[in-house]
Scaffold this motif. Sequence first.
Motif, PDB file in Angstrom:
ATOM      1  N   UNK A  76       0.876  -1.166   0.000  1.00  0.00           N
ATOM      2  CA  UNK A  76       0.000   0.000   0.000  1.00  0.00           C
ATOM      3  C   UNK A  76       0.914   1.216   0.000  1.00  0.00           C
ATOM      4  N   UNK A  77       0.760   2.055  -1.023  1.00  0.00           N
ATOM      5  CA  UNK A  77       1.588   3.245  -1.171  1.00  0.00           C
ATOM      6  C   UNK A  77       0.722   4.474  -0.921  1.00  0.00           C
ATOM      7  N   UNK A  78       1.072   5.221   0.107  1.00  0.00           N
ATOM      8  CA  UNK A  78       0.409   6.499   0.373  1.00  0.00           C
ATOM      9  C   UNK A  78       1.349   7.586  -0.129  1.00  0.00           C
ATOM     10  N   UNK A  79       0.927   8.282  -1.158  1.00  0.00           N
ATOM     11  CA  UNK A  79       1.743   9.372  -1.691  1.00  0.00           C
ATOM     12  C   UNK A  79       1.718  10.498  -0.673  1.00  0.00           C
ATOM     13  N   UNK A  80       2.902  10.908  -0.241  1.00  0.00           N
ATOM     14  CA  UNK A  80       3.014  11.792   0.915  1.00  0.00           C
ATOM     15  C   UNK A  80       3.254  13.260   0.596  1.00  0.00           C
ATOM     16  N   UNK A  81       3.359  13.613  -0.623  1.00  0.00           N
ATOM     17  CA  UNK A  81       3.727  14.982  -0.978  1.00  0.00           C
ATOM     18  C   UNK A  81       2.487  15.878  -1.069  1.00  0.00           C
ATOM     19  N   UNK A  82       2.488  16.960  -0.319  1.00  0.00           N
ATOM     20  CA  UNK A  82       1.405  17.940  -0.427  1.00  0.00           C
ATOM     21  C   UNK A  82       1.498  18.615  -1.790  1.00  0.00           C
ATOM     22  N   UNK A  83       0.349  18.903  -2.381  1.00  0.00           N
ATOM     23  CA  UNK A  83       0.269  19.563  -3.693  1.00  0.00           C
ATOM     24  C   UNK A  83       0.963  18.737  -4.782  1.00  0.00           C
ATOM     25  N   UNK A  84       0.813  17.442  -4.711  1.00  0.00           N
ATOM     26  CA  UNK A  84       1.392  16.546  -5.708  1.00  0.00           C
ATOM     27  C   UNK A  84       0.754  16.781  -7.071  1.00  0.00           C
ATOM     28  N   UNK A  85       1.573  16.895  -8.090  1.00  0.00           N
ATOM     29  CA  UNK A  85       1.048  16.989  -9.446  1.00  0.00           C
ATOM     30  C   UNK A  85       0.918  15.579 -10.000  1.00  0.00           C
ATOM     31  N   UNK A  86      -0.312  15.173 -10.199  1.00  0.00           N
ATOM     32  CA  UNK A  86      -0.556  13.847 -10.750  1.00  0.00           C
ATOM     33  C   UNK A  86      -0.318  13.870 -12.256  1.00  0.00           C
ATOM     34  N   UNK A  87       0.125  12.747 -12.825  1.00  0.00           N
ATOM     35  CA  UNK A  87       0.408  12.697 -14.262  1.00  0.00           C
ATOM     36  C   UNK A  87      -0.818  13.050 -15.105  1.00  0.00           C
ATOM     37  N   UNK A  88      -0.554  13.513 -16.325  1.00  0.00           N
ATOM     38  CA  UNK A  88      -1.619  13.950 -17.219  1.00  0.00           C
ATOM     39  C   UNK A  88      -2.673  12.879 -17.454  1.00  0.00           C
ATOM     40  N   UNK A  89      -2.261  11.621 -17.581  1.00  0.00           N
ATOM     41  CA  UNK A  89      -3.257  10.598 -17.876  1.00  0.00           C
ATOM     42  C   UNK A  89      -4.283  10.468 -16.753  1.00  0.00           C
ATOM     43  N   UNK A  90      -3.890  10.730 -15.507  1.00  0.00           N
ATOM     44  CA  UNK A  90      -4.838  10.706 -14.389  1.00  0.00           C
ATOM     45  C   UNK A  90      -5.809  11.884 -14.502  1.00  0.00           C
ATOM     46  N   UNK A  91      -5.312  13.033 -14.964  1.00  0.00           N
ATOM     47  CA  UNK A  91      -6.157  14.218 -15.111  1.00  0.00           C
ATOM     48  C   UNK A  91      -7.320  13.962 -16.073  1.00  0.00           C
TER      49      UNK A  91
END
Length: 126
Positions: A76-91
């Motif tokens: 289980x990976x919890x992305x920990x960075x505030x204001x993370x820019x998710x990749x374009x494909x997720x957008x």
Amino acid sequence: MKDIIKKLIEIERDSAAEKGDYELFALFLREGSIGRWDIVVYSEWAYRDYPNSQSYLAKKIQNSLSADEIIQISRVVVLEQEDLELPDFIQNINVQHGVAMIKDEEFLGQQIERGYVITANTQHAA
């Protein structure tokens, strides 16, 4: 895999109701991971309360999945960075408490062979 995805949708829905919405909740098969999947999540509550959020999700998963299903999960990976820019494909994926399939995409430096996005709520992500 279908049963695991159904169970993960319920886990995502229940934990979002308890803790808060996710910007991302997904199941990714990294290239070369030999059939073991990563559950990747990003939300304000999860990164603010890491590593407790990781333990919380792991317990929910252990309580919901069978032993045969659990061995298919690598981590289980919890992305920990505030204001993370998710990749374009997720957008470009608009799904909440459902499923959208991805294939052959790069996600934060990792090549994803296949993936199932359960929630992508990018209005709140940077």
